[in-house]
Design an enzyme around this catalytic site. Structure first.
Site, short mmCIF file in Angstrom:
data_model
loop_
_atom_site.label_atom_id
_atom_site.label_comp_id
_atom_site.label_asym_id
_atom_site.label_seq_id
_atom_site.Cartn_x
_atom_site.Cartn_y
_atom_site.Cartn_z
N LYS A 93 105.37 -5.69 -9.67
CA LYS A 93 106.43 -6.28 -8.68
C LYS A 93 107.98 -6.18 -8.95
CE LYS A 93 104.80 -10.19 -6.96
NZ LYS A 93 104.70 -11.78 -6.87
N LYS A 142 96.34 32.47 -16.49
CA LYS A 142 97.43 32.90 -15.69
C LYS A 142 96.89 32.52 -14.25
CE LYS A 142 100.09 37.33 -15.12
NZ LYS A 142 99.90 38.81 -15.49
N LYS A 168 93.85 26.78 -22.11
CA LYS A 168 93.49 25.63 -21.32
C LYS A 168 93.50 26.22 -20.01
CE LYS A 168 96.85 23.01 -19.38
NZ LYS A 168 97.44 24.08 -18.55
N ASP A 170 94.00 25.85 -15.76
CA ASP A 170 95.01 25.23 -14.86
C ASP A 170 94.61 23.83 -14.62
OD1 ASP A 170 97.24 26.69 -14.25
OD2 ASP A 170 96.57 27.67 -12.85
N HIS A 259 97.93 15.99 -19.27
CA HIS A 259 98.61 16.89 -18.54
C HIS A 259 99.62 15.96 -17.79
CE1 HIS A 259 100.33 19.62 -15.66
NE2 HIS A 259 99.77 20.59 -16.52
N GLY A 332 108.89 27.59 -20.68
CA GLY A 332 109.91 28.54 -21.55
C GLY A 332 109.65 28.94 -22.99
N GLY A 354 102.53 30.26 -21.54
CA GLY A 354 101.77 30.85 -20.40
C GLY A 354 102.32 32.13 -20.30
#
Lengths: 406, 406
Positions: A93, A142, A168, A170, A259, A332, A354
């Site tokens: 609350k 990818k 891993k 997506d 994740h 990055g 990635g």
């Protein structure tokens, strides 16, 4: 334990009498009403009463509004030991009660020991992977959606060829008609085994755990039976409690990778929500995440460095009750950043890439190799530029993305 | 269905090329990569590709930062029909991608029809309670934690004596050692039955559904076996999916009342999170909430009127696939506000009162009676002040809290 308190810290912004505001929360979110209780009842209810522990007024915010950090204690005896009860009690609350952000929660060991914490944690994951002290290296597919099993197998093969430790799914991979999850687990496991036989290196596939929350523990068991080594879970969309139950389930003997999807709906505001170090650090670890992905401070849209470090701190601080979790600051990340990652996060880390792997001019396998060589150099205290003289893959990566060394 | 799109609207703030930013989300959260795909593959992947549907630039925010509303479509075929898949797809990674707030989601009927929606909805709840067209009236226990079964029975009895239709648990009631939940359900059911035999009025007890998320559906069934008429659920702390699974479970034939606990961590920021009408309106209804509690526009800390009305709109708009849900705008409600509630929300409404019932100078039973009389007057288009001449309880309430009439 029964006389102990869970202490939540809030940043409250606005023209309040902060003492009164804090008192209102402490009473309202525990016994509901206090001053009007008859004395006899007060005696009994006192053990359930919340208390204001500290009020620290801060300088006003940029708009000139008063601010204070209020610490409120909630008796442990009011709660069941689970994250939904914890969140409902300290920020249920109360989350709707003005400009109020939950910065931190401290809980006594006796409460925390009833939460599972990571099933394996850093040390046992290192043991299983046979990696003594270097960071783990993970690659991300990818593309997943729409890909056939055969295409994903090739992509898996390419990624593990470079020497990554984990690959891993997506996190958005829900409909997998062309590459059903049980088949993926079996096939990738077999590719990992072949690689292990050839090179001795263990590689894990972190498979996306999806489905009805009521069937997820069973789904996790089926995935493990098929050979899953690690489960990827969208913790916030599904809720912390399913992470807790899977982490606590002895029939799911593999680590869970959390994740951070949807977390950006909760942590970034200065006035509302839950701080990133609490949400992605403490709560994830308490509920059982072995590895936690979250935005790095390096990407185009980055998490503030201070928060990214504090998450890692909360995941890895020694605890008498819980294993330590791997932080995985992502986005990055390229090989030229590895020394910076080491400097900022040390080596109890999962390096997650990635674009930094797939974007390598010579492909994903070379991308993985460039990272492996960068990590080896950083572990040895060697300059990447020097190491790149022996590694054309690393050299190409440095040419592509640059190199940041101290 | 397979060629249809789920369309999410985002408010994005910052110095972006909004077209590029939106395109990045549309590709990144679907097929991952596009421009570099070979033509043959593009053909196959096109069916999974997200698309930018609209970009509307707004005037800059108060700090002069550019803003735009971007609408992005995600192919339905990418998702499984559940809220975690939906949130992960449209606001998973993307929630962390700068100052971005998810304002709305539109989904095709073929997708929505696979979500349960409310089990009963407004019409069937009215039928079960025997209430033709007036708003429902609900009272909240003043205290739950620490209370004995006997004390709660007395409190229940007092509340139903005033003529309320429902009484709900505190949402923070997890540890109930002195009044175990199964006993509460049985005892309150028996009190409700006695009242029904005496007066013909049906009264429901909305019991707090708690426990491990993996056992909650079974717990719901046990509660129903003991006589539970309505389940209270902290939807956000436990996750939308457990609401979905309980709403879809034919063995739980009672309505679910959604508590908005923790929602304030998500909806109030102007730059981050999920809008209140989407979070507490659409998503709650799609996932299966029959009744949704949320902050009224009247309390000391109120939800903006526009949002409170939009939530009610989303809960009640006619739909070909889902029942309508009762909005329950709560906090700061007293009998003198009933005409304003009618004016703002109409009569398909649950009037929820805590302090407005317990704070009545003559006690909770009189507090309930004052509301019943105020509702009766408002339904008849009669002034509360006139009605109060026949109702000393209403008169006392108006004296206590005042009366706002048009």
């Amino acid at each position: 334990m029964e006389n102990e308190f869970i202490v939540a810290s809030y940043l409250i912004t606005g023209k309040y009498d902060f003492n009164k505001k804090a008192k209102g929360i402490a009473v309202g979110l525990t016994v509901g009403t206090w001053t009007e209780l008859p004395e006899a009842k007060k005696e009994r209810m006192a053990q359930h009463l919340g208390k204001v522990i500290d009020i620290t007024e801060l300088s006003p915010d940029l708009d000139g509004r008063p601010r204070a950090i209020c610490k409120i204690g909630y008796p442990v005896r009011n709660l069941t030991p689970d994250i939904p009860a914890l969140l409902t009690t300290v920020f249920g609350k109360c989350s709707m009660d003005g400009a109020i952000k939950c910065l931190d929660i401290e809980a006594p060991e006796a409460f925390l020991s009833q939460l599972p914490g990571p099933k394996l944690g850093i040390d046992k994951i290192r043991e299983r992977l046979g990696i003594k002290d270097r960071p783990l290296l993970m690659s991300i597919f990818k593309q997943c959606i729409g890909m056939t099993l055969k295409e994903l197998e090739e992509a898996y093969q390419n990624q593990i060829a470079g020497g990554v430790d984990l690959v891993k799914d997506d996190e958005i991979f829900f409909r997998d008609d062309a590459a059903p999850v049980m088949q993926r687990v079996r096939r990738f496991k077999s590719l990992s085994r072949q690689k292990e036989e050839r090179t001795g290196q263990v590689t894990w596939y972190a498979v996306n755990l999806t489905g009805p929350v009521t069937e997820m523990a069973d789904q996790a068991k089926r995935l493990v039976e098929q050979g899953a080594d690690c489960l990827l879970l969208n913790v916030l969309p599904y809720g912390f409690d399913i992470l807790h139950r899977i982490a606590a389930d002895p029939d799911v003997p593999v680590p869970v990778m959390a994740h951070p999807s949807f977390s950006g709906a909760i942590y970034p505001s200065g006035h509302y929500g839950v701080s990133a170090p609490l949400l992605l650090g403490k709560l994830m670890r308490w509920a059982g995440a072995d590895i936690v992905l979250y935005p790095s401070p390096y990407g185009s849209v980055a998490m503030p460095r201070e928060d990214a470090l504090a998450i890692a701190g909360n995941l890895r601080i020694e605890s008498a009750v819980h294993q330590r979790s791997f932080p995985a600051p992502a986005a990055g990340i390229h090989p030229g950043l590895v020394p910076v990652l080491f400097r900022d996060f040390g080596n109890d880390l999962l390096v997650n890439a990635g674009g930094g792997i797939h974007g390598h001019p010579q492909g994903a396998a070379a991308g993985g190799k460039a990272f492996v060589d960068a990590i080896r150099a950083a572990m040895a205290g060697e300059s990447l530029k020097v190491a790149a003289q022996r590694s054309p893959e690393l050299q190409a990566a440095l040419d592509q993305w640059g190199c940041i060394e101290e």
